[in-house]
Design an enzyme around this catalytic site. Structure first.
Site, mmCIF file in Angstrom:
data_model
loop_
_atom_site.group_PDB
_atom_site.id
_atom_site.type_symbol
_atom_site.label_atom_id
_atom_site.label_comp_id
_atom_site.label_asym_id
_atom_site.label_seq_id
_atom_site.Cartn_x
_atom_site.Cartn_y
_atom_site.Cartn_z
ATOM 1 N N ARG A 24 0.820 -1.215 0.000
ATOM 2 C CA ARG A 24 0.000 0.000 0.000
ATOM 3 C C ARG A 24 0.852 1.263 0.000
ATOM 4 O O ARG A 24 0.330 2.365 -0.065
ATOM 5 C CB ARG A 24 -0.919 0.005 1.225
ATOM 6 C CG ARG A 24 -2.031 -1.031 1.152
ATOM 7 C CD ARG A 24 -2.857 -1.062 2.397
ATOM 8 N NE ARG A 24 -4.013 -1.944 2.259
ATOM 9 C CZ ARG A 24 -4.756 -2.378 3.266
ATOM 10 N NH1 ARG A 24 -4.467 -2.001 4.504
ATOM 11 N NH2 ARG A 24 -5.783 -3.183 3.054
ATOM 12 N N GLU A 36 -1.060 -9.113 -5.036
ATOM 13 C CA GLU A 36 -2.402 -9.610 -5.352
ATOM 14 C C GLU A 36 -2.389 -11.104 -5.669
ATOM 15 O O GLU A 36 -3.293 -11.842 -5.267
ATOM 16 C CB GLU A 36 -2.988 -8.824 -6.531
ATOM 17 C CG GLU A 36 -3.379 -7.397 -6.194
ATOM 18 C CD GLU A 36 -4.458 -7.321 -5.125
ATOM 19 O OE1 GLU A 36 -5.318 -8.230 -5.064
ATOM 20 O OE2 GLU A 36 -4.438 -6.350 -4.341
ATOM 21 N N GLY A 80 0.632 -22.986 -1.060
ATOM 22 C CA GLY A 80 -0.501 -23.685 -1.662
ATOM 23 C C GLY A 80 -0.953 -23.083 -2.978
ATOM 24 O O GLY A 80 -0.474 -22.029 -3.404
ATOM 25 N N TYR A 81 -1.885 -23.796 -3.647
ATOM 26 C CA TYR A 81 -2.401 -23.358 -4.947
ATOM 27 C C TYR A 81 -1.238 -22.955 -5.866
ATOM 28 O O TYR A 81 -1.128 -21.814 -6.311
ATOM 29 C CB TYR A 81 -3.383 -22.197 -4.779
ATOM 30 C CG TYR A 81 -4.619 -22.556 -3.980
ATOM 31 C CD1 TYR A 81 -5.726 -23.135 -4.599
ATOM 32 C CD2 TYR A 81 -4.667 -22.331 -2.612
ATOM 33 C CE1 TYR A 81 -6.857 -23.482 -3.873
ATOM 34 C CE2 TYR A 81 -5.798 -22.683 -1.868
ATOM 35 C CZ TYR A 81 -6.883 -23.251 -2.508
ATOM 36 O OH TYR A 81 -8.000 -23.597 -1.773
ATOM 37 N N TYR A 119 -10.981 -9.432 -11.061
ATOM 38 C CA TYR A 119 -10.668 -8.780 -9.790
ATOM 39 C C TYR A 119 -9.222 -8.296 -9.754
ATOM 40 O O TYR A 119 -8.948 -7.130 -9.432
ATOM 41 C CB TYR A 119 -10.909 -9.724 -8.605
ATOM 42 C CG TYR A 119 -10.171 -9.256 -7.373
ATOM 43 C CD1 TYR A 119 -10.651 -8.185 -6.621
ATOM 44 C CD2 TYR A 119 -8.943 -9.819 -7.012
ATOM 45 C CE1 TYR A 119 -9.951 -7.709 -5.533
ATOM 46 C CE2 TYR A 119 -8.238 -9.346 -5.916
ATOM 47 C CZ TYR A 119 -8.748 -8.298 -5.178
ATOM 48 O OH TYR A 119 -8.039 -7.810 -4.119
ATOM 49 N N ASP A 137 -13.778 -8.586 -4.018
ATOM 50 C CA ASP A 137 -13.290 -9.818 -3.413
ATOM 51 C C ASP A 137 -14.292 -10.247 -2.336
ATOM 52 O O ASP A 137 -15.382 -9.679 -2.223
ATOM 53 C CB ASP A 137 -11.880 -9.636 -2.851
ATOM 54 C CG ASP A 137 -11.822 -8.699 -1.656
ATOM 55 O OD1 ASP A 137 -12.854 -8.066 -1.312
ATOM 56 O OD2 ASP A 137 -10.740 -8.581 -1.044
ATOM 57 N N CYS A 201 -18.378 1.377 12.331
ATOM 58 C CA CYS A 201 -18.387 1.336 10.867
ATOM 59 C C CYS A 201 -18.734 2.710 10.296
ATOM 60 O O CYS A 201 -19.723 3.333 10.710
ATOM 61 C CB CYS A 201 -19.408 0.305 10.383
ATOM 62 S SG CYS A 201 -19.530 0.209 8.579
ATOM 63 N N CYS A 207 -26.325 1.633 6.253
ATOM 64 C CA CYS A 207 -26.303 0.177 6.076
ATOM 65 C C CYS A 207 -27.714 -0.385 6.288
ATOM 66 O O CYS A 207 -28.275 -0.308 7.383
ATOM 67 C CB CYS A 207 -25.331 -0.473 7.055
ATOM 68 S SG CYS A 207 -25.289 -2.277 6.941
#
Length: 356
Positions: A24, A36, A80-81, A119, A137, A201, A207
């Site tokens: 960031r 990402e 993984g993956y 995405y 996401d 929030c 909301c």
């Protein structure tokens, strides 16, 4: 809903409460892309050390492109993956070959990279170049499902289209990078799956789920119906200081190393395993056997029931090696990239140490 006011409150909250993660702090598209890809299917605290290692070893895209795939997979080991790592390596080579080692700047070109979906392309385009693409996401889906009291299943085709449309509608096009980051961060640390902290929030006043008291009901997910069970038997054959490996040529662990594999239709008994081993020329009198079942390994659509058979051969025993088997010393096992269950098994049993 007053969109501009909600966008302002969200951005203002983010500037005060965001986690100072390294990706960031940059607009470098290569660094953002790495983060990402690593964070797909991975929690931030697990992915962070991998991101730091990749940046240290491959500071620019050409460094990643020039690295051997086996080296990239070894650095990825445990995450993984593994198709993510293979696709990332191939994409780096494509960027070098087709874009002169310059990361593409347009959404359509980013989307063409191997392993990059809507995405990820939107995230890179907005975070690196401030292009007006809304990213969706799991965190964003959760926030939007509650913000709009949307009951469409987030993992259905119709639901994915619906939440993309809501994200596009809610997007702050004047500052898409901060907006997207803020929405994702809100879902990660406030609008959590269980017990969301609605009191802090920035979107609490608009909301719809909070107003109706239905936060815990959302988001809605379709239940998965398909779960294939696979029984994987690995022969960890030890003869003096030697053992044998093979490199996977297909599947989710393609390119990784493993012990010779026999996949059975059900769990093998000791007697059945010994019969199979006789096919490798191993006589029972020349063999010590120990059966080591591993914890269940769950993937998205299958359950892997893994057993490692520790087989110690006498020094004069003969072995019929399978196709593409690789003979190595036990102490060399540390140098190879293994699927996570096998690496964990080796580490827990200290089986990369020289044999007695």
């Amino acid at each position: 809903m007053d969109l501009s006011s909600a966008q302002y409150n969200l951005r203002n909250w983010y500037q005060k409460h965001y986690r100072p993660l390294p990706w960031r702090k940059t607009r470098n598209a290569y660094s953002i892309w790495l983060s990402e890809i690593i964070l797909q299917q991975t929690r931030v605290n697990q992915g962070l050390p991998y991101y730091e290692r990749f940046i240290e070893n491959y500071p620019e895209v050409k460094d990643l492109a020039e690295a051997p795939q086996t080296e990239v997979l070894k650095l990825w080991e445990g995450l993984g993956y593994y198709s993510r790592a293979r696709n990332m390596h191939a994409a780096a080579q494509y960027i070098v070959a087709e874009h002169n080692a310059k990361f593409p700047e347009q959404y359509e070109e980013i989307r063409q990279l191997k392993g990059v979906g809507d995405y990820t392309a939107g995230a890179i385009a907005s975070f690196a170049y401030d292009l007006p693409y809304a990213v969706v996401d799991g965190n964003v889906q959760r926030v939007l499902s509650r913000l709009y009291a949307e009951y469409e299943a987030v993992n259905s085709g119709k639901g994915k289209r619906r939440f993309q449309a809501l994200a596009d509608e809610f997007l702050n096009r004047e500052d898409p990078a901060s907006h997207n980051q803020a929405l994702m961060e809100l879902g990660a640390i406030v609008c959590k799956p269980k017990n969301p902290d609605c009191s802090v929030c920035p979107l609490k006043d608009v909301c719809q789920a909070r107003a109706r008291g239905i936060q815990q009901e959302l988001p809605v997910k379709q239940k998965k119906k398909y779960d294939r069970k696979r029984y994987l038997n690995y022969w960890f054959i030890q003869q003096q200081s030697n053992t044998w490996l093979q490199q996977r040529q297909e599947g989710i662990w393609k390119g990784l190393f493993q012990f010779p594999l026999y996949e059975s239709g059900q769990e093998l008994t000791n007697s059945e395993a010994l019969q199979l081993l006789e096919g490798l020329g191993i006589q029972r009198s020349e063999l010590e056997v120990r059966r080591c079942p591993l914890p269940l390994h769950k993937l998205s659509h299958q359950s892997l029931l893994i057993t490692v058979w520790l087989l110690r051969l006498s020094p004069d025993a003969t072995l019929i090696e399978g196709e593409a088997w690789k003979k190595v010393t036990v102490s060399q096992l540390e140098d190879f990239a293994f699927p996570r269950p096998l690496r964990k098994f080796l580490d827990e049993n200290q089986l990369t140490l020289p044999l007695d």
